[in-house]
Design an enzyme around this catalytic site. Structure first.
Site, mmCIF file in Angstrom:
data_model
loop_
_atom_site.group_PDB
_atom_site.id
_atom_site.type_symbol
_atom_site.label_atom_id
_atom_site.label_comp_id
_atom_site.label_asym_id
_atom_site.label_seq_id
_atom_site.Cartn_x
_atom_site.Cartn_y
_atom_site.Cartn_z
ATOM 1 N N LYS A 123 77.561 10.248 38.821
ATOM 2 C CA LYS A 123 78.207 11.537 38.527
ATOM 3 C C LYS A 123 77.186 12.675 38.533
ATOM 4 O O LYS A 123 77.421 13.719 39.105
ATOM 5 C CB LYS A 123 78.856 11.533 37.126
ATOM 6 C CG LYS A 123 79.928 10.527 36.899
ATOM 7 C CD LYS A 123 80.582 10.726 35.536
ATOM 8 C CE LYS A 123 79.662 10.566 34.346
ATOM 9 N NZ LYS A 123 79.128 9.214 34.117
ATOM 10 N N ARG A 168 85.088 12.545 27.362
ATOM 11 C CA ARG A 168 84.909 11.095 27.323
ATOM 12 C C ARG A 168 85.948 10.414 26.449
ATOM 13 O O ARG A 168 85.944 9.175 26.368
ATOM 14 C CB ARG A 168 83.534 10.767 26.755
ATOM 15 C CG ARG A 168 82.457 10.499 27.801
ATOM 16 C CD ARG A 168 81.173 10.346 27.040
ATOM 17 N NE ARG A 168 80.179 9.510 27.620
ATOM 18 C CZ ARG A 168 79.111 9.972 28.289
ATOM 19 N NH1 ARG A 168 78.988 11.247 28.543
ATOM 20 N NH2 ARG A 168 78.189 9.146 28.705
ATOM 21 N N ARG A 205 67.163 3.213 37.344
ATOM 22 C CA ARG A 205 67.141 4.678 37.280
ATOM 23 C C ARG A 205 65.870 5.192 36.600
ATOM 24 O O ARG A 205 65.461 4.692 35.572
ATOM 25 C CB ARG A 205 68.378 5.160 36.513
ATOM 26 C CG ARG A 205 68.425 6.654 36.291
ATOM 27 C CD ARG A 205 69.821 7.129 36.054
ATOM 28 N NE ARG A 205 70.378 6.728 34.779
ATOM 29 C CZ ARG A 205 71.631 6.972 34.417
ATOM 30 N NH1 ARG A 205 72.444 7.588 35.252
ATOM 31 N NH2 ARG A 205 72.085 6.573 33.244
ATOM 32 N N ARG A 248 65.061 6.367 30.924
ATOM 33 C CA ARG A 248 65.770 6.844 29.728
ATOM 34 C C ARG A 248 65.805 5.740 28.687
ATOM 35 O O ARG A 248 66.031 4.583 29.029
ATOM 36 C CB ARG A 248 67.202 7.242 30.099
ATOM 37 C CG ARG A 248 67.330 8.638 30.609
ATOM 38 C CD ARG A 248 68.712 8.912 31.151
ATOM 39 N NE ARG A 248 69.824 8.545 30.261
ATOM 40 C CZ ARG A 248 71.084 8.835 30.508
ATOM 41 N NH1 ARG A 248 71.406 9.502 31.602
ATOM 42 N NH2 ARG A 248 72.041 8.470 29.677
ATOM 43 N N ARG A 257 77.118 0.856 26.361
ATOM 44 C CA ARG A 257 77.729 2.086 26.864
ATOM 45 C C ARG A 257 78.953 1.754 27.733
ATOM 46 O O ARG A 257 79.955 2.469 27.724
ATOM 47 C CB ARG A 257 76.699 2.917 27.643
ATOM 48 C CG ARG A 257 75.687 3.566 26.693
ATOM 49 C CD ARG A 257 74.417 3.961 27.394
ATOM 50 N NE ARG A 257 74.614 5.002 28.384
ATOM 51 C CZ ARG A 257 73.786 5.206 29.409
ATOM 52 N NH1 ARG A 257 72.726 4.446 29.579
ATOM 53 N NH2 ARG A 257 74.020 6.182 30.248
HETATM 54 P P1 AMP Z 1 75.158 10.623 29.635
HETATM 55 O O1 AMP Z 1 73.879 11.204 30.117
HETATM 56 O O2 AMP Z 1 76.360 11.394 30.077
HETATM 57 O O3 AMP Z 1 75.288 9.145 29.910
HETATM 58 O O4 AMP Z 1 75.145 10.778 28.027
HETATM 59 C C1 AMP Z 1 74.142 10.169 27.245
HETATM 60 C C2 AMP Z 1 74.634 9.983 25.816
HETATM 61 O O5 AMP Z 1 74.954 11.268 25.232
HETATM 62 C C3 AMP Z 1 75.911 9.176 25.667
HETATM 63 O O6 AMP Z 1 75.668 7.769 25.672
HETATM 64 C C4 AMP Z 1 76.430 9.686 24.319
HETATM 65 O O7 AMP Z 1 75.690 9.143 23.247
HETATM 66 C C5 AMP Z 1 76.095 11.169 24.398
HETATM 67 N N1 AMP Z 1 77.207 11.958 25.033
HETATM 68 C C6 AMP Z 1 77.149 12.676 26.191
HETATM 69 N N2 AMP Z 1 78.324 13.255 26.464
HETATM 70 C C7 AMP Z 1 79.161 12.904 25.455
HETATM 71 C C8 AMP Z 1 80.536 13.168 25.155
HETATM 72 N N3 AMP Z 1 81.304 13.907 25.993
HETATM 73 N N4 AMP Z 1 81.054 12.641 24.022
HETATM 74 C C9 AMP Z 1 80.309 11.893 23.174
HETATM 75 N N5 AMP Z 1 79.019 11.583 23.394
HETATM 76 C C10 AMP Z 1 78.433 12.089 24.523
#
Ligand code: AMP
Length: 229
Positions: free
Chosen positions: A15, A90, A127, A160, A171
């Site tokens: 994404k 989400r 990654r 990360r 996740r």
């Molecule tokens: P991502 O980079 O989008 O995978 O986000 C990394 C982490 O940030 C996720 O595993 C959540 O802990 C938090 N996070 C990001 N976006 C959201 C969201 N819309 N709702 C809740 N937690 C979020």
């Protein structure tokens, strides 16, 4: 005319990379809630301290907190020509809140990138992210420890802390539990499309642009030339 695009899909679906390209080609902001939270953690702000442990475990931060961040961000003038949302919403409550935030604007164009779980685990483990500019790089096919510098800015590439296999599986579990029902919330809309995210990046790009164009045409939005494949 504003292209208000929402990119949905599991962690590692690509994404961020596709959203980045789409935003760049259209001169509209990419809004990644994961990036916003990671910056907050790095800066050691109050927000960062509040979310760090939750993120490390691969869980979701609260709907109220993340919705407040997005409401503020979508209230800024630079989204007048559109935006690409990456990582939000989400959950169903987040999707409902987003509908309220964008009420009266051009319709949301919602794209789901579908990728099988085992492919996601493989991708996420490979990654690397640039510490300086945030670019994502895949260390597939090479010795991962040999991939250390960002080609864009020369910054240091790191893994990360939530990209370990155990956290990725958590996740994905959270994704199937909390996020999948939210996709069903959008799935009935005429402005929703699912695309195959398991292809190569250029094929996914073609599918993404094709899907956005099809939705925009149906919704009566004119699409600028940059959006055509
Ligand atoms: P991502 O980079 O989008 O995978 O986000 C990394 C982490 O940030 C996720 O595993 C959540 O802990 C938090 N996070 C990001 N976006 C959201 C969201 N819309 N709702 C809740 N937690 C979020």
């Amino acid at each position: 005319m504003a292209l208000n695009v929402v990119m949905l899909g599991p962690p590692g679906a690509g994404k961020g990379t596709q959203a980045e390209r789409f935003a760049r080609e259209h001169g509209i902001p990419k809004i990644s809630t994961g990036d916003i939270l990671r910056e907050a953690v790095q800066s050691g702000s109050e927000l960062g301290r509040a979310v760090e442990a939750v993120m490390e475990r691969g869980e979701l931060v609260s709907d109220e907190l993340i919705t407040g961040i997005v409401r503020e961000r979508l209230g800024r003038p630079d989204v007048a020509g559109g935006f690409v949302l990456d990582g939000f919403p989400r959950t169903v409550p987040q999707a409902e809140a987003l509908d309220g935030i964008v009420a009266g604007r051009h319709p949301l164009i919602v794209i789901e990138m579908q990728v099988p779980d085992e492919e996601l685990v493989r991708r996420v483990q490979a990654r690397r992210v640039c510490r300086a500019c945030g670019t994502n790089v895949s260390a597939f096919g090479s010795n991962p420890s040999a991939v250390v510098r960002c080609e864009t800015c020369g910054g240091e590439l790191v893994t990360r802390s939530d990209d370990t296999e155990a956290v990725v599986r958590e996740r994905l579990r959270v994704y199937w539990r909390d996020t999948r029902p939210m996709i069903e919330y959008y799935g009935r809309r005429p402005t929703f499309r699912a695309i195959d995210g398991a292809q190569g990046p250029d094929e996914v790009w073609q599918a993404l642009v094709g899907a956005v164009m099809a939705v925009a045409a149906e919704a009566g939005l004119s699409v600028p030339p940059g959006a055509r494949p």
